[in-house]
Design an enzyme around this catalytic site. Structure first.
Site, PDB file in Angstrom:
ATOM      1  N   ASP A  19      -8.040   6.762   4.289  1.00 31.04           N
ATOM      2  CA  ASP A  19      -6.635   6.548   3.924  1.00 31.04           C
ATOM      3  C   ASP A  19      -6.512   5.867   2.558  1.00 31.04           C
ATOM      4  O   ASP A  19      -7.403   5.128   2.147  1.00 31.04           O
ATOM      5  CB  ASP A  19      -5.962   5.697   5.011  1.00 31.04           C
ATOM      6  CG  ASP A  19      -4.457   5.822   4.985  1.00 31.04           C
ATOM      7  OD1 ASP A  19      -3.940   6.717   4.289  1.00 31.04           O
ATOM      8  OD2 ASP A  19      -3.791   5.019   5.658  1.00 31.04           O
ATOM      9  N   ASN A  67       0.286  15.382   9.550  1.00 32.04           N
ATOM     10  CA  ASN A  67       0.327  15.530   8.088  1.00 32.04           C
ATOM     11  C   ASN A  67       1.067  16.794   7.627  1.00 32.04           C
ATOM     12  O   ASN A  67       1.431  16.903   6.457  1.00 32.04           O
ATOM     13  CB  ASN A  67      -1.085  15.505   7.477  1.00 32.04           C
ATOM     14  CG  ASN A  67      -1.733  14.136   7.495  1.00 32.04           C
ATOM     15  OD1 ASN A  67      -2.938  14.005   7.665  1.00 32.04           O
ATOM     16  ND2 ASN A  67      -0.943  13.083   7.316  1.00 32.04           N
TER      17      ASN A  67
HETATM   18  C1  IPE Z   1      -4.196   9.321   8.839  1.00 32.81           C
HETATM   19  O1  IPE Z   1      -3.624   8.897   7.652  1.00 32.81           O
HETATM   20  C2  IPE Z   1      -4.637  10.742   8.717  1.00 32.81           C
HETATM   21  C3  IPE Z   1      -5.779  10.971   7.839  1.00 32.81           C
HETATM   22  C4  IPE Z   1      -6.509  10.049   7.265  1.00 32.81           C
HETATM   23  C5  IPE Z   1      -6.128  12.347   7.643  1.00 32.81           C
HETATM   24  P1  IPE Z   1      -2.041   8.902   7.439  1.00 32.81           P
HETATM   25  O2  IPE Z   1      -1.801   8.343   6.100  1.00 32.81           O
HETATM   26  O3  IPE Z   1      -1.507  10.257   7.719  1.00 32.81           O
HETATM   27  O4  IPE Z   1      -1.566   7.913   8.589  1.00 32.81           O
HETATM   28  P2  IPE Z   1      -0.187   7.122   8.761  1.00 32.81           P
HETATM   29  O5  IPE Z   1       0.910   8.134   8.689  1.00 32.81           O
HETATM   30  O6  IPE Z   1      -0.096   6.122   7.650  1.00 32.81           O
HETATM   31  O7  IPE Z   1      -0.292   6.447  10.095  1.00 32.81           O
HETATM   32  C1  IPE Z   2      -5.261   9.914   3.115  1.00 30.03           C
HETATM   33  O1  IPE Z   2      -4.556   9.373   2.062  1.00 30.03           O
HETATM   34  C2  IPE Z   2      -5.396  11.415   3.034  1.00 30.03           C
HETATM   35  C3  IPE Z   2      -4.631  12.163   4.047  1.00 30.03           C
HETATM   36  C4  IPE Z   2      -3.870  11.653   4.963  1.00 30.03           C
HETATM   37  C5  IPE Z   2      -4.730  13.607   3.995  1.00 30.03           C
HETATM   38  P1  IPE Z   2      -2.969   9.347   2.052  1.00 30.03           P
HETATM   39  O2  IPE Z   2      -2.475  10.589   1.421  1.00 30.03           O
HETATM   40  O3  IPE Z   2      -2.431   9.063   3.406  1.00 30.03           O
HETATM   41  O4  IPE Z   2      -2.700   8.106   1.096  1.00 30.03           O
HETATM   42  P2  IPE Z   2      -1.564   7.021   1.238  1.00 30.03           P
HETATM   43  O5  IPE Z   2      -1.657   6.429   2.604  1.00 30.03           O
HETATM   44  O6  IPE Z   2      -0.267   7.727   1.019  1.00 30.03           O
HETATM   45  O7  IPE Z   2      -1.872   6.020   0.180  1.00 30.03           O
HETATM   46 MG    MG Z   3      -1.943   7.367   4.382  1.00 29.13          MG
END
Ligand code: IPE
Ligand code: IPE
Ligand code: MG
Length: 251
Positions: A19, A67
């Site tokens: 993340d 996602n």
């Molecule tokens: C969790 O991250 C999913 C992945 C790392 C693929 P998100 O960024 O989607 O999670 P939330 O929405 O902050 O809980």
């Molecule tokens: C994790 O990084 C990747 C996926 C969930 C695919 P994020 O895209 O969630 O990054 P933040 O949480 O917005 O910083």
């Molecule tokens: Mg995230």
């Protein structure tokens, strides 16, 4: 999928909630997609580091079922990046004898991506010592629903009696049926939640939440997580005293 790991002192299976790609990019005035691109490099680093650090199973949470709710342009960019990653990495995986698996509702992914995944999975299926699993269009709740449907079907067909249903029955119907339970779940970026990742399989996993954004995550960060893990005591419901006695008996 048992409850206890093969080696209680060292993680055999690490699950990564990767993340912070978006925030990493925002901090630098870059697009979120640039953050995802850097995230792919972190994946390559960590896959390599796992082998060097003798971690035999790595599961990367790459795309959750939730996602899809992101802007279409970001979803499309992520799907393209996954394709690119597979195109680049498959050769390396074969060379390093790493077996690739994918968990999640793969039929919900773009057909082209599913095909690339299947090809990479097939190309590495003869390996087994080193294991990389990508969680794609993954949701623990969907996994439970799918497992429950499979079990209900088996009961309806007369292949299974309700009295015989136990956790093992479920474990065999999960996407992770060929994987040991994760010993350690690491989430980067400072968020302290599981976001629907391996909820049942993590029942007794150790959890580590680190502030580092995923694109900045290195082998040194992984080593630090392993060090923290090694200093913890996993009790599986026993008392500390029982655990110590068991350790002495196993010496
Ligand atoms: C969790 O991250 C999913 C992945 C790392 C693929 P998100 O960024 O989607 O999670 P939330 O929405 O902050 O809980
Ligand atoms: C994790 O990084 C990747 C996926 C969930 C695919 P994020 O895209 O969630 O990054 P933040 O949480 O917005 O910083
Ligand atoms: Mg995230």
């Amino acid at each position: 999928m048992g409850t206890e790991s093969k080696s209680p002192n060292y993680p055999n299976h690490i699950g990564m909630i990767m993340d912070g790609n978006g925030r990493w990019a925002n901090q630098r005035g870059l697009s979120r997609n640039k953050g995802h691109q850097q995230g792919v490099e972190a994946c390559q680093r960590v896959v390599k580091a796992c082998q060097e650090l003798d971690v035999h199973y790595l599961t990367l949470y790459a795309f959750s079922a939730e996602n899809w709710k992101r802007p279409e342009s970001e979803v499309n960019a992520l799907m393209e990046l996954l394709e690119l990653y597979l195109a680049k990495e498959t050769k390396t995986l074969i060379q390093k004898e790493i077996r690739l698996r994918a968990i999640g509702r793969l039929d919900g992914l773009p057909a082209k991506l599913t095909k690339s995944i299947m090809e990479a999975v097939d190309a590495t299926s003869r390996f087994g010592e080193w294991n990389l699993t990508l969680a794609l269009n993954y949701s623990s709740r969907n996994e439970m629903v799918d497992a429950s449907k499979a079990i209900a079907n088996a009961v309806a067909q007369g292949d299974l009696s309700i009295e015989d249903i136990d956790w093992d029955t479920f474990a065999k119907c999960m996407y992770t049926k060929d994987l040991p339970d994760p010993d350690l779940i690491v989430r980067t970026s400072g968020e302290t939640r599981l976001s629907n990742f391996l909820m049942m399989q993590s029942a007794y996993a150790e959890l580590i939440f680190t502030e580092t954004f995923w694109p900045d995550f290195t082998k040194a960060h992984l080593e630090e997580c392993i060090k923290i893990y090694c200093a913890r005591e996993r009790r599986y419901g026993l008392t500390g005293e029982q655990v110590h006695k068991k350790k002495l008996a196993n010496k």
